[in-house]
Design a protein around this motif. Structure first.
Motif, short mmCIF file in Angstrom:
data_model
loop_
_atom_site.label_atom_id
_atom_site.label_comp_id
_atom_site.label_asym_id
_atom_site.label_seq_id
_atom_site.Cartn_x
_atom_site.Cartn_y
_atom_site.Cartn_z
N LYS A 275 -21.73 -28.25 8.23
CA LYS A 275 -22.63 -28.44 9.35
C LYS A 275 -24.01 -28.86 8.85
O LYS A 275 -24.50 -28.35 7.85
N ASP A 276 -24.59 -29.81 9.56
CA ASP A 276 -25.93 -30.28 9.23
C ASP A 276 -26.73 -30.49 10.50
O ASP A 276 -26.18 -30.92 11.53
N LYS A 277 -28.01 -30.18 10.44
CA LYS A 277 -28.91 -30.53 11.52
C LYS A 277 -29.61 -31.81 11.09
O LYS A 277 -30.42 -31.80 10.16
N VAL A 278 -29.26 -32.90 11.76
CA VAL A 278 -29.78 -34.20 11.35
C VAL A 278 -30.47 -34.88 12.52
O VAL A 278 -30.31 -34.49 13.67
N SER A 279 -31.23 -35.90 12.20
CA SER A 279 -31.86 -36.74 13.21
C SER A 279 -31.08 -38.03 13.32
O SER A 279 -30.61 -38.57 12.31
N GLN B 223 -32.98 -34.89 17.03
CA GLN B 223 -32.20 -33.97 16.21
C GLN B 223 -30.94 -33.50 16.93
O GLN B 223 -30.91 -33.36 18.15
N ALA B 224 -29.92 -33.25 16.12
CA ALA B 224 -28.66 -32.73 16.65
C ALA B 224 -27.91 -32.06 15.50
O ALA B 224 -28.16 -32.33 14.32
N THR B 225 -27.00 -31.17 15.83
CA THR B 225 -26.15 -30.52 14.83
C THR B 225 -24.80 -31.22 14.80
O THR B 225 -24.15 -31.39 15.84
N ILE B 226 -24.39 -31.65 13.63
CA ILE B 226 -23.12 -32.35 13.50
C ILE B 226 -22.25 -31.64 12.46
O ILE B 226 -22.75 -30.86 11.64
N VAL B 227 -20.95 -31.92 12.50
CA VAL B 227 -20.01 -31.36 11.53
C VAL B 227 -19.29 -32.51 10.85
O VAL B 227 -18.72 -33.39 11.52
N SER C 16 -35.83 -32.59 20.36
CA SER C 16 -34.93 -33.20 21.33
C SER C 16 -35.43 -34.55 21.84
O SER C 16 -34.72 -35.27 22.53
N ALA D 113 -25.88 -39.58 10.91
CA ALA D 113 -24.92 -38.49 11.11
C ALA D 113 -23.99 -38.34 9.92
O ALA D 113 -23.58 -37.23 9.57
#
Length: 419
Positions: free
Chosen positions: A201-205, A211-215, A326, A143
């Protein structure tokens, strides 16, 4: 008489003009002394002042290259629609997959870098001045895009850590790394801190592939950041490490047929204070004697191997596509034997095993490897991903409610189970 005087005056004027021209005309040739005066110059470097010179020369001694080696395990690849051959690929061949940068942050050989620099590496080395040294990944956070490496054989000075909460917009940002690899080792670029606390913002694993979107809050700088700079250092004029270069914005993909904003000199660095908790965790648990680089694996081929009591498989790429990331990577449980260590621990059909005692499980083969390396009677923690679909996890399109669960397992020798 008057006519004679007129001609005499005209002659005198011509003589004076010629004399003046002769006095100002450039010579046909220069003497050696004249050439030496122009070319033989010196610079007193002690009088050249800059807040960057001393800092850059000292800080770059802590910066090195990071090499990510991966093994091509098959020359065929597919996404559930049949398989096709990858031209030129050879099974079992190790290749340099990518390079980045890192910064030595302890005298013991701990190195901080970006996680994406070492993602999926089968072997990691660090490089400096044409030499490579083996390194191991000891901690990472997907993350935050951070990783900590350990290389006990590297003997470089540790960069002092700063306090990135005290950064000021407008102060110098000194970026050091290896853009494009070792060819441009320890390149120094200088700019300014353009902004702090930029939301990116990044879409990371996560570490299990889900996968999830984090800031994240990042430092914006205008110093040049190029491919290979990732994981290097962003220093202040005190020589303190204040950030880890992680990305840049550019005009990739722009053509004469597309309309895009012009982008120059926008780079993002992870604040060093964000990296400190991960580094603290590593240092508090540091034991050089337990390093994988410092010990050899012990095996006893005469002792029967213990079993977990499950049958597992790796989910297909098509199934991973259906759930749009997911579901995590791991070993998908399709059978749990009765009265086995797995059933006693609470492992269920439909669970996805993602971790064994802190080590990530990426597929069924990895789980087999981790279990068969252990001894009977050994107790450890297995992390599974469990969905509300239970045994039907493999067939769902929408994962729904789900969670990671830690289970304690004690291995036994079981001849009648598959793992």
């Amino acid at each position: 008489m008057k006519k004679f005087q007129k001609y005499a005056l005209m002659a005198l004027a011509v003589v004076l003009a010629v004399t003046m021209l002769a006095g100002t005309a450039a010579p046909n040739k220069l003497t050696q002394d004249e050439v030496n005066t122009i070319l033989n110059t010196t610079t007193d470097e002690t009088k050249v002042t800059s807040p960057i010179i001393e800092v850059a020369n000292k800080a770059k001694q802590s910066v090195l290259g990071v090499n990510n080696y991966q093994i091509s395990r098959s020359d065929y690849f597919g996404f559930g629609y049949g398989y096709f051959r990858i031209p030129g690929a050879q099974e079992g061949v190790e290749r340099l997959y990518g390079t980045g940068s890192g910064v030595v942050v302890t005298e013991y050989g701990h190195i901080i870098t970006n996680k994406h620099v070492v993602d999926d590496a089968d072997r990691i080395t660090v490089a400096v001045e044409g030499k490579e040294y083996p390194a191991e990944l000891v901690a990472s956070d997907a993350a935050l895009d951070l990783a900590v490496l350990y290389c006990p054989t590297i003997k470089l000075p540790a960069a002092p850590l700063g306090d990135s909460d005290k950064l000021q917009v407008g102060e110098y940002a000194i970026v050091i790394g290896n853009p494009l690899g070792e060819e441009f080792e320890r390149t120094v670029t200088v700019g300014y801190v353009s902004a702090i606390n930029r939301e990116v913002k990044d879409k990371v694993s996560d570490r299990y592939g889900r996968q999830a979107t984090i800031v994240n809050q990042m430092i914006q700088v205008d110093a040049a950041i190029n491919s290979g700079n990732s994981g290097g250092g962003m220093f202040n004029t005190l020589g303190q490490l204040q950030g880890i270069p992680a990305r840049k914005y550019d005009n990739a993909g722009t053509s004469i047929f597309t309309q895009r904003a012009s982008i120059d000199n926008i780079g993002m660095c992870i604040p060093v204070n964000v990296a400190k908790p991960l580094l603290e965790q590593v240092l508090l648990n540091f034991d050089a004697s337990q390093s994988a680089l410092a010990k050899e694996e012990e095996t006893d081929t005469d002792t029967p191997r213990p079993r977990l009591g499950v049958t597992v498989k790796t989910l297909s790429p098509l199934q991973m596509q259906k759930t749009e990331g997911s579901l995590p990577y791991g070993a998908y449980v399709i059978v749990v034997e009765e009265n086995s260590p797995a059933s006693e621990a609470g492992i269920k059909v439909g669970d996805i095993v993602v971790e064994v005692d802190g080590e990530v499980v990426t597929d069924s083969s990895k789980l087999v490897e981790l279990i068969t390396s252990r001894k009977a009677g050994e107790t450890f923690t297995i992390k599974v991903f469990r969905t509300e679909a239970g045994e039907n996890t493999e067939s769902v399109n929408d994962v729904g409610e789900s969670d990671y669960i830690d289970l304690e397992v004690t291995l036994r020798i079981l001849d009648d189970v598959k793992m």
